[in-house]
Design an enzyme around this catalytic site. Sequence first.
Site, PDB file in Angstrom:
ATOM      1  N   GLY A 132      36.736  44.322  36.131  1.00  0.00           N
ATOM      2  CA  GLY A 132      36.660  43.334  37.202  1.00  0.00           C
ATOM      3  C   GLY A 132      36.346  43.985  38.525  1.00  0.00           C
ATOM      4  CB  CYS A 133      34.782  42.636  41.588  1.00  0.00           C
ATOM      5  SG  CYS A 133      35.674  41.088  41.780  1.00  0.00           S
ATOM      6  CG  PHE A 134      39.768  42.270  44.084  1.00  0.00           C
ATOM      7  CD1 PHE A 134      39.682  42.958  45.287  1.00  0.00           C
ATOM      8  CD2 PHE A 134      39.717  40.877  44.118  1.00  0.00           C
ATOM      9  CE1 PHE A 134      39.545  42.281  46.502  1.00  0.00           C
ATOM     10  CE2 PHE A 134      39.583  40.189  45.318  1.00  0.00           C
ATOM     11  CZ  PHE A 134      39.492  40.894  46.512  1.00  0.00           C
ATOM     12  CB  ALA A 137      37.662  47.814  44.846  1.00  0.00           C
TER      13      ALA A 137
END
Lengths: 321, 321, 321, 321
Positions: A132-134, A137
Amino acid sequence: MKKSVGIIGANGYTGSELVRLLAFHPNVELKFLFSRSNSGVKISDLYPDLESVCDLVLTNEISQTDILFLCLPHKASQNWLNENLISDDTLIIDLGNDFRLEGEFKNRNFIYGLPEIYFDELRNAKSIANPGCFATAIQLAMLPLAKENLLKDIYTTGITGSTGAGQSLQPTTHFTWRNDNVSAYKTLNHQHVDEILKQINSLNNQELELNFVPWRGNFARGIFTTSIISCDLELEKIYALYKDFYKDSSFVKISEKQIDMKQIVNTNFCVIQIEKQDNKIAVHSAIDNLLKGASGQAVQNMNIANGWEQNLGLNLKPLAF
Amino acid sequence: MKKSVGIIGANGYTGSELVRLLAFHPNVELKFLFSRSNSGVKISDLYPDLESVCDLVLTNEISQTDILFLCLPHKASQNWLNENLISDDTLIIDLGNDFRLEGEFKNRNFIYGLPEIYFDELRNAKSIANPGCFATAIQLAMLPLAKENLLKDIYTTGITGSTGAGQSLQPTTHFTWRNDNVSAYKTLNHQHVDEILKQINSLNNQELELNFVPWRGNFARGIFTTSIISCDLELEKIYALYKDFYKDSSFVKISEKQIDMKQIVNTNFCVIQIEKQDNKIAVHSAIDNLLKGASGQAVQNMNIANGWEQNLGLNLKPLAF
Amino acid sequence: MKKSVGIIGANGYTGSELVRLLAFHPNVELKFLFSRSNSGVKISDLYPDLESVCDLVLTNEISQTDILFLCLPHKASQNWLNENLISDDTLIIDLGNDFRLEGEFKNRNFIYGLPEIYFDELRNAKSIANPGCFATAIQLAMLPLAKENLLKDIYTTGITGSTGAGQSLQPTTHFTWRNDNVSAYKTLNHQHVDEILKQINSLNNQELELNFVPWRGNFARGIFTTSIISCDLELEKIYALYKDFYKDSSFVKISEKQIDMKQIVNTNFCVIQIEKQDNKIAVHSAIDNLLKGASGQAVQNMNIANGWEQNLGLNLKPLAF
Amino acid sequence: MKKSVGIIGANGYTGSELVRLLAFHPNVELKFLFSRSNSGVKISDLYPDLESVCDLVLTNEISQTDILFLCLPHKASQNWLNENLISDDTLIIDLGNDFRLEGEFKNRNFIYGLPEIYFDELRNAKSIANPGCFATAIQLAMLPLAKENLLKDIYTTGITGSTGAGQSLQPTTHFTWRNDNVSAYKTLNHQHVDEILKQINSLNNQELELNFVPWRGNFARGIFTTSIISCDLELEKIYALYKDFYKDSSFVKISEKQIDMKQIVNTNFCVIQIEKQDNKIAVHSAIDNLLKGASGQAVQNMNIANGWEQNLGLNLKPLAF
């Protein structure tokens, strides 16, 4: 000879972003773009930026390809794979969250596609669960500490662009509402927390809490996160850990200067900066949610699984401004 | 073997954008980046997006290269060429406005670098005057009519991003002022009017007026223009003219659907749409002011002058969102 | 004693903006807010900024009031007045476009609510057709010339915020699409053209063309327009005309300095600037589309019709930044 | 009879915002606007939104007034008061941070101007230290817990608009840089931390840590903060505490629904929402940094010190959109 590629759910943001990347990728050829809802429509009619870049027509029929990307709503990939017969030889990369926590599915075993920790497993993988994106990060910001068993409870705030919410029309994606606005959502219970903790806790030998509050930002692309953690190590030693951890990573940059989100927009990079005050550190990280946070990382994983250079097709001109 | 490139004024927006493009260009190698004011500084310290893309240090010494780009303030290129000796064999591409109206300078003859009309002259050219940003957007919208002698007086409004104003800090580039704001500047006397009329009047056999009002927009990249002209031809015939005129152009797209500025941001494309009501037509055109409006077109001209494919190094992933 | 007010269609942008204005107006009291679709819902649940400002519950029942505002979709006001019996004593102010071109309806005669030309008729009026947003901005920019019979064919570009498109979710109001974007719509055939020409042609004694192209801007509030016209008069004489024409107007400011849109956001002001080059002038005008372009002007009209000071309840703190 | 007001530093953001508020305040009259750097210039030439709202000319001479606002750079107020003789009868409200931590100065004793805790002390005060913007937003979010001795270590992220950085031109306020961007600054050492802890620790009977990371947002006005704290109390009891604590506060709204920053922009309100997951709570708060975070709160304090209604001159129409 180029490998053939199919994209399931090509009409969404991550699907169309894959088209933008793969249209110029030297080693692959887009063979079909699958979309149930927009079958018969040219992809460039949905996304006019693609005119003269890719003029394929969306189809509701699949054909066999060397590589298959699934860009479906969360939880729809399992159904789709149950209903469609895909050759065991096809490399499947799922951009949804169906196989991130549990990779076993039928006769496949999805490898978690974060190359910074699973590079070896991803070589020759046939099934990849793209993070996933979060989750990307935050993990990239925490992994070097976790590996050294230095992580304590984490307090993270992250802000994301409107593309993170998808293309459906919602009150919180209405321009009038979102312009110049900030708000929180899924406070302390975002679905990426489990995904992050699974990886972090496998490295760190004590259980941690991740207190994560995501915010909606008034921009279209990008994620910026700050995580606060107790840490007694001196800052320069922390930086040494990070630089060592990522020394072979093509797309993670460790910065001792102030970072900003826009420096990585339209690239596959993650940039990380660390600051320290007394016994607390703050780790900032930034990615483009559609690239390193989704389709760019999927291409990176495709490259690795095929034994190609990681940055093939990913030398993207930064937006910069 | 790669051609060597030097950039004069590499610390500005158009100079740094050239670095972004040329860092990934297969046929050239950046040899030096010249900047008087930032000599000794890494380009990636000024533009952190360039970290790990290009880590050259800015220098105030020049060396001979095959290709030289001048990215200086308007009117500074002549001085610079007077003060520095450049080999006659070096291809010079000037991004300022010094040689757009009058190309003869010393023993060089600068060709106006709009490939859509001067492609043949640009092949093997040694001196190229790269067009202005608004000048590119408006000319491309008007040329097919001019060629058929169908142009009448033109009423144009254009809006440009803050990068058009350069990196210097000014009241009108302060975020607090510019955010959510629109304003006009250089009303009816923008310096690109003469540049446009020179080209258009050479095609059209009657003198025209161009009434042009530029606006400042609250975005960083992009130009959108609408020009209103009297025209009796039916819309489909007008479209036929445009499609024919641009049939060999790599970077001009004629659209019969509604266009929007963002569809071409971060690309070298110009997109044009025409609408008609009674005896008036409105021609909309959009470009990225730093790409087709500056550095992208400069690379396109470099490609043409070297006999390379026009789109070499210019297959840019659209920003799209 | 305060006059009672009802708002039909209070759940939309212009209706809720009226609530914001009237909640603090010293001479009126909000009696009911009518909404078919949101009956039973507190207005502050739809618009949280109104919490503790106005906590009325939307209702689908009407009661008699001294003043009634109609904030319905265009063409819905006639139907609504056919279906609901309103006392002849009630002042009706319609914010739609039902009565702008033809004011006679049943036993009422709607006065066009542009106080800068119809102030006398609006005193004691019982029926007022509130002008459109672009119509207000463009007329105010053109009226002084029209009155002196100096107007020639008009070439206008205007840009409007997303609130101009209403609160419904549409592809062109999606944040991802609209952020950093510009596009044209209703090119040369916007519905306000007839509304403007009706007023202008009644002053000017020759028929004019208004060539108007509206653009969508990436901001929520505001309108900026530039109109180009042939005019031989010296600039200072033109300014004298404008200042004289608006000498008694509370809300029109004539500026000899560069204007910008944001200087009037969140106010009821219109600001106008004129520039001249050769025999052409460009007239810039800016308003807040929801205030002078809709609800603010409606309150101004209400004040005039009741014999109150025009700026009652309209001394609004400018947003400024 | 109206009280007379002078503003020192009227040419900055907070000074000009005071002008916007006081121009329409029923009980005061602006007597002079002091500015050393812009003496002789009309305030409306600096801020064109003020044209026809306030046309005072900035002066470098002071005269005695009933009320004096100091809107100087941080640490400049002490110097200014040393160099200028102000009557003991004059109410001085300092918007800088000179007297927030230590209120004793010469023969004055500055009261900390947060009415939600010092209302009684502010009545009849002659010297008021107006709180910082982040300090206001974070304290209001924490005070009810502190009063009940329920506060533990605090982890806060806040985001602020560009007006928080003042009107000087800086790289981080350049539109090109800031648009669509997010970045952190003064990580874990913002100057408001001491200001906040002084107040919180005086209520809470154990020493706390405040780990605060401020972010720069891409908007002009507003602050949004989220603070994470360990807390075992049930959510409804927490809400009860907050509602009780603020039951007499004119400008603090406690919301059980999702809040967003823009709902309070252009108002003097603070809105607070609380969410809970396991033993952690997240408290969100939002203010307009120039109003409740600066000039609006200064007017509120002026009202209180004069025995007027708190909301006099502060019934501001919300921007809303």
